[in-house]
Scaffold this motif. Structure first.
Motif, PDB file in Angstrom:
ATOM      1  N   TRP A  20       0.986  -1.202   0.002  1.00 45.75           N
ATOM      2  CA  TRP A  20       0.027  -0.037   0.095  1.00 45.75           C
ATOM      3  C   TRP A  20       0.842   1.285  -0.049  1.00 45.75           C
ATOM      4  O   TRP A  20       0.390   2.481  -0.501  1.00 45.75           O
ATOM      5  CB  TRP A  20      -0.845  -0.039   1.298  1.00 45.75           C
ATOM      6  N   LYS A  21       1.911   1.101   0.575  1.00 44.87           N
ATOM      7  CA  LYS A  21       2.821   2.657   0.641  1.00 44.87           C
ATOM      8  C   LYS A  21       3.365   2.517  -0.829  1.00 44.87           C
ATOM      9  O   LYS A  21       3.446   3.918  -1.299  1.00 44.87           O
ATOM     10  CB  LYS A  21       4.132   2.124   1.661  1.00 44.87           C
ATOM     11  N   ARG A  22       3.652   1.636  -1.372  1.00 44.54           N
ATOM     12  CA  ARG A  22       4.258   1.482  -2.784  1.00 44.54           C
ATOM     13  C   ARG A  22       2.930   2.268  -3.424  1.00 44.54           C
ATOM     14  O   ARG A  22       3.592   3.053  -4.593  1.00 44.54           O
ATOM     15  CB  ARG A  22       4.852   0.237  -3.164  1.00 44.54           C
ATOM     16  N   PHE A  23       1.892   1.810  -3.467  1.00 43.36           N
ATOM     17  CA  PHE A  23       0.671   2.377  -4.161  1.00 43.36           C
ATOM     18  C   PHE A  23       0.793   3.968  -4.160  1.00 43.36           C
ATOM     19  O   PHE A  23       0.342   4.517  -5.063  1.00 43.36           O
ATOM     20  CB  PHE A  23      -0.413   1.804  -3.965  1.00 43.36           C
ATOM     21  N   LEU A  24       0.905   4.383  -3.042  1.00 45.23           N
ATOM     22  CA  LEU A  24       0.850   5.858  -2.659  1.00 45.23           C
ATOM     23  C   LEU A  24       2.191   6.414  -3.342  1.00 45.23           C
ATOM     24  O   LEU A  24       2.056   7.524  -3.895  1.00 45.23           O
ATOM     25  CB  LEU A  24       0.674   6.019  -1.266  1.00 45.23           C
ATOM     26  N   ASP A  25       3.318   5.826  -3.103  1.00 45.51           N
ATOM     27  CA  ASP A  25       4.498   6.427  -3.418  1.00 45.51           C
ATOM     28  C   ASP A  25       4.461   6.594  -5.079  1.00 45.51           C
ATOM     29  O   ASP A  25       5.156   7.432  -5.467  1.00 45.51           O
ATOM     30  CB  ASP A  25       5.646   5.639  -3.028  1.00 45.51           C
ATOM     31  N   ASP A  26       3.750   5.475  -5.646  1.00 46.69           N
ATOM     32  CA  ASP A  26       4.076   5.629  -7.219  1.00 46.69           C
ATOM     33  C   ASP A  26       2.788   6.446  -7.702  1.00 46.69           C
ATOM     34  O   ASP A  26       2.518   6.205  -8.835  1.00 46.69           O
ATOM     35  CB  ASP A  26       3.923   4.096  -7.794  1.00 46.69           C
ATOM     36  N   LYS A  27       2.005   6.968  -6.877  1.00 51.03           N
ATOM     37  CA  LYS A  27       0.940   8.085  -7.364  1.00 51.03           C
ATOM     38  C   LYS A  27      -0.226   7.132  -7.990  1.00 51.03           C
ATOM     39  O   LYS A  27      -0.960   7.843  -8.755  1.00 51.03           O
ATOM     40  CB  LYS A  27       1.440   9.243  -8.392  1.00 51.03           C
ATOM     41  N   HIS A  28      -0.499   6.028  -7.640  1.00 53.10           N
ATOM     42  CA  HIS A  28      -1.493   5.322  -8.108  1.00 53.10           C
ATOM     43  C   HIS A  28      -2.850   5.982  -7.204  1.00 53.10           C
ATOM     44  O   HIS A  28      -3.873   5.705  -7.843  1.00 53.10           O
ATOM     45  CB  HIS A  28      -1.316   3.819  -8.056  1.00 53.10           C
ATOM     46  N   PHE A  29      -2.719   6.232  -6.050  1.00 52.50           N
ATOM     47  CA  PHE A  29      -3.621   6.887  -5.198  1.00 52.50           C
ATOM     48  C   PHE A  29      -3.068   8.239  -4.623  1.00 52.50           C
ATOM     49  O   PHE A  29      -1.993   8.263  -4.722  1.00 52.50           O
ATOM     50  CB  PHE A  29      -4.026   6.157  -4.347  1.00 52.50           C
ATOM     51  N   GLN A  30      -3.821   9.367  -4.471  1.00 47.58           N
ATOM     52  CA  GLN A  30      -3.480  10.447  -3.993  1.00 47.58           C
ATOM     53  C   GLN A  30      -3.477  10.517  -2.583  1.00 47.58           C
ATOM     54  O   GLN A  30      -2.672  11.641  -2.052  1.00 47.58           O
ATOM     55  CB  GLN A  30      -4.292  11.628  -4.698  1.00 47.58           C
ATOM     56  N   SER A  31      -4.237   9.787  -1.829  1.00 49.09           N
ATOM     57  CA  SER A  31      -4.295   9.865  -0.380  1.00 49.09           C
ATOM     58  C   SER A  31      -4.737   8.360   0.167  1.00 49.09           C
ATOM     59  O   SER A  31      -5.094   7.660  -0.740  1.00 49.09           O
ATOM     60  CB  SER A  31      -5.245  10.840   0.003  1.00 49.09           C
ATOM     61  N   GLN A  32      -4.544   8.211   1.453  1.00 53.33           N
ATOM     62  CA  GLN A  32      -4.934   6.931   2.089  1.00 53.33           C
ATOM     63  C   GLN A  32      -6.317   6.714   1.920  1.00 53.33           C
ATOM     64  O   GLN A  32      -6.709   5.692   1.951  1.00 53.33           O
ATOM     65  CB  GLN A  32      -4.275   6.709   3.416  1.00 53.33           C
ATOM     66  N   LYS A  33      -7.064   7.985   1.981  1.00 48.44           N
ATOM     67  CA  LYS A  33      -8.389   7.926   1.957  1.00 48.44           C
ATOM     68  C   LYS A  33      -9.045   7.267   0.621  1.00 48.44           C
ATOM     69  O   LYS A  33      -9.943   6.422   0.659  1.00 48.44           O
ATOM     70  CB  LYS A  33      -9.260   9.289   2.010  1.00 48.44           C
ATOM     71  N   GLU A  34      -8.366   7.578  -0.349  1.00 45.47           N
ATOM     72  CA  GLU A  34      -8.746   6.992  -1.897  1.00 45.47           C
ATOM     73  C   GLU A  34      -8.429   5.852  -2.062  1.00 45.47           C
ATOM     74  O   GLU A  34      -9.127   4.851  -2.518  1.00 45.47           O
ATOM     75  CB  GLU A  34      -8.100   8.085  -2.852  1.00 45.47           C
ATOM     76  N   LEU A  35      -7.206   5.423  -1.427  1.00 44.50           N
ATOM     77  CA  LEU A  35      -6.837   4.018  -1.333  1.00 44.50           C
ATOM     78  C   LEU A  35      -7.835   3.184  -0.653  1.00 44.50           C
ATOM     79  O   LEU A  35      -8.026   2.074  -1.268  1.00 44.50           O
ATOM     80  CB  LEU A  35      -5.166   3.700  -0.924  1.00 44.50           C
ATOM     81  N   ALA A  36      -8.326   3.782   0.627  1.00 45.28           N
ATOM     82  CA  ALA A  36      -9.157   2.858   1.418  1.00 45.28           C
ATOM     83  C   ALA A  36     -10.582   2.621   0.603  1.00 45.28           C
ATOM     84  O   ALA A  36     -10.966   1.575   0.472  1.00 45.28           O
ATOM     85  CB  ALA A  36      -9.495   3.596   2.543  1.00 45.28           C
ATOM     86  N   GLU A  37     -10.866   3.753  -0.342  1.00 41.36           N
ATOM     87  CA  GLU A  37     -12.136   3.667  -0.831  1.00 41.36           C
ATOM     88  C   GLU A  37     -12.092   2.534  -2.004  1.00 41.36           C
ATOM     89  O   GLU A  37     -12.937   1.722  -2.207  1.00 41.36           O
ATOM     90  CB  GLU A  37     -12.427   5.037  -1.222  1.00 41.36           C
ATOM     91  N   HIS A  38     -10.847   2.418  -2.817  1.00 40.15           N
ATOM     92  CA  HIS A  38     -10.906   1.611  -3.620  1.00 40.15           C
ATOM     93  C   HIS A  38     -10.506   0.110  -3.451  1.00 40.15           C
ATOM     94  O   HIS A  38     -10.932  -0.674  -4.028  1.00 40.15           O
ATOM     95  CB  HIS A  38      -9.631   2.137  -4.542  1.00 40.15           C
ATOM     96  N   LEU A  39     -10.100  -0.024  -2.331  1.00 38.41           N
ATOM     97  CA  LEU A  39      -9.988  -1.205  -1.702  1.00 38.41           C
ATOM     98  C   LEU A  39     -11.161  -1.884  -0.836  1.00 38.41           C
ATOM     99  O   LEU A  39     -11.232  -2.882  -0.410  1.00 38.41           O
ATOM    100  CB  LEU A  39      -8.565  -1.342  -0.517  1.00 38.41           C
ATOM    101  N   GLY A  40     -12.349  -0.908  -0.585  1.00 36.15           N
ATOM    102  CA  GLY A  40     -13.381  -1.346   0.118  1.00 36.15           C
ATOM    103  C   GLY A  40     -13.015  -1.548   1.592  1.00 36.15           C
ATOM    104  O   GLY A  40     -13.827  -2.337   2.275  1.00 36.15           O
ATOM    105  N   LEU A  41     -12.019  -0.766   2.379  1.00 34.74           N
ATOM    106  CA  LEU A  41     -11.543  -0.959   3.688  1.00 34.74           C
ATOM    107  C   LEU A  41     -11.797   0.329   4.170  1.00 34.74           C
ATOM    108  O   LEU A  41     -11.955   1.446   3.867  1.00 34.74           O
ATOM    109  CB  LEU A  41     -10.147  -1.224   3.550  1.00 34.74           C
ATOM    110  N   ASP A  42     -11.748   0.173   5.626  1.00 31.57           N
ATOM    111  CA  ASP A  42     -12.131   1.198   6.632  1.00 31.57           C
ATOM    112  C   ASP A  42     -10.624   2.294   6.541  1.00 31.57           C
ATOM    113  O   ASP A  42      -9.664   1.622   6.578  1.00 31.57           O
ATOM    114  CB  ASP A  42     -12.170   1.016   7.938  1.00 31.57           C
ATOM    115  N   GLU A  43     -10.621   3.318   6.409  1.00 36.61           N
ATOM    116  CA  GLU A  43      -9.617   4.182   6.396  1.00 36.61           C
ATOM    117  C   GLU A  43      -8.467   4.127   7.582  1.00 36.61           C
ATOM    118  O   GLU A  43      -7.341   3.998   7.288  1.00 36.61           O
ATOM    119  CB  GLU A  43      -9.870   5.873   6.085  1.00 36.61           C
TER     120      GLU A  43
END
Length: 354
Positions: A195-218
């Motif tokens: 997940w850190k790599r996803f954010l570092d590589d700019k696949h997501f702009q924030s952990q909130k966006e990442l959580a939404e895409h994964l369907g997980l609680d932030e």
């Protein structure tokens, strides 16, 4: 393949109802049906490489199978005469890790054990791979990274594989992630690194966006990302004991590392294992309420000298622990009332003897 191409699959949110998402889900369901079909045998190995595949099925079957296929996969199948769900044999040299593999940590002991098993019994279950369309003749692992590593460890040259239709992105990540969760092999430490790599590589702009895409609680994502700050040498020590180090314990260890550094944290991990510390006790150490060099256990609590596991009919029901020279502790659970009463009567008779 460019990062933007890798990330194509990340464009559909969990609540999206677009035709693009439905098509991706249809392909996932189709793959699941093919892989779990009882009529397919895993030893149906055809050829020795992607060029050595049997002829396509009939036009009628071909038409049915290709309804939900991506254009790239359909073209690849036509070129190689591949039938969906077919097991083929590929050289390990053309297999590579996916940048969206949900697993990051593989225990050397586990790989070595599997390598011995594969050397004796051979590969019983095919891995799943995705063609790298930008580099023809090579494949990304979608499911089976541990088997690939073990086959290499066993000095094998080929691997049985099923070529599936998924983009290298959220679909392939989610498929592997869900399979690992079902097997209980996915850890918070794998999530932390990936997940850190996803954010570092700019696949997501924030952990909130990442959580939404994964369907997980932030908050779940936030805890994992805090653990991701730990050096790998520390995470490796905890990955080896998933029974003792979950997300809460990992979070506390991460806090301790921020204040004390790597060497002190490794000593703390050893103490957690040696003294069977709870998450609350480690939290007290982090807050300075207890010392990592001294016992963090409540006053009067002793470390048992011996422990005997008790089983009935091969099933563990509890244990018997001895402390010092004059104390024993028996804990049993899951007993029938008849068995419980019988044990109590036997203990009473033993205590009445002079």
């Amino acid at each position: 393949m460019k990062p933007s191409q890798f990330a194509k699959g990340f464009q559909a949110r969990p609540d999206t109802t677009s035709s693009e998402k439905r098509t991706a889900l249809d392909r996932l369901n189709a793959i699941d049906g093919l892989v779990q079909s009882p009529t397919r045998k895993t030893d149906d190995v055809v050829g020795r490489s992607s060029q050595s595949i049997s002829q396509p099925a009939s036009n009628e079957v071909e038409s049915t199978e290709s309804i939900h296929e991506s254009p790239q996969y359909r073209a690849w199948r036509a070129e190689h005469g591949y039938r969906p769900g077919q097991v083929i044999e590929l050289t390990l040299k053309v297999i590579k890790a996916s940048p969206f593999n949900p697993r990051h940590f593989y225990l050397k002991s586990s790989i070595a054990e599997l390598a011995v098993n594969l050397a004796k019994q051979g590969q019983q279950q095919a891995i799943h791979v995705i063609p790298d369309y930008d580099n023809p003749g090579t494949y990304f692992v979608s499911d089976g990274g541990r088997r690939v590593r073990a086959l290499k460890e066993a000095n094998k040259e080929t691997v049985k594989a099923i070529v599936i239709d998924l983009p290298i992105g959220i679909q392939s990540y989610k498929l592997g992630y869900d399979l690992n969760v079902q097997r209980d092999s996915q850890t918070v430490f794998d999530n932390a690194v990936v997940w850190k790599r996803f954010l570092d590589d700019k696949h997501f702009q924030s952990q909130k966006e990442l959580a939404e895409h994964l369907g997980l609680d932030e908050s779940t994502v936030a805890v994992a990302l805090s653990i991701a700050k730990l050096p790998e040498v520390v995470m490796q020590e905890m990955v080896a004991r998933p029974d003792r180090f979950g997300s809460n314990m990992g979070y506390q260890v991460g806090r301790y590392h921020s204040a004390r550094g790597t060497d002190a944290t490794l000593r703390l991990i050893n103490k957690i294992l040696a003294d069977d510390l709870s998450t609350r006790q480690v939290a007290d150490i982090v807050k300075g309420r207890a010392s990592a060099q001294e016992s963090a256990k409540p006053a009067g609590r002793q470390r048992y000298a011996q422990r005997l596991e008790i089983k009935f009919d091969g099933v563990s029901v509890g244990d018997l622990k001895s402390y010092g020279d004059d104390r024993i502790e028996l804990r049993l659970r899951g007993l029938s009332r008849e068995k419980r009463d019988d044990i109590l009567q036997q203990i009473e008779r033993m205590l009445q003897k002079k």
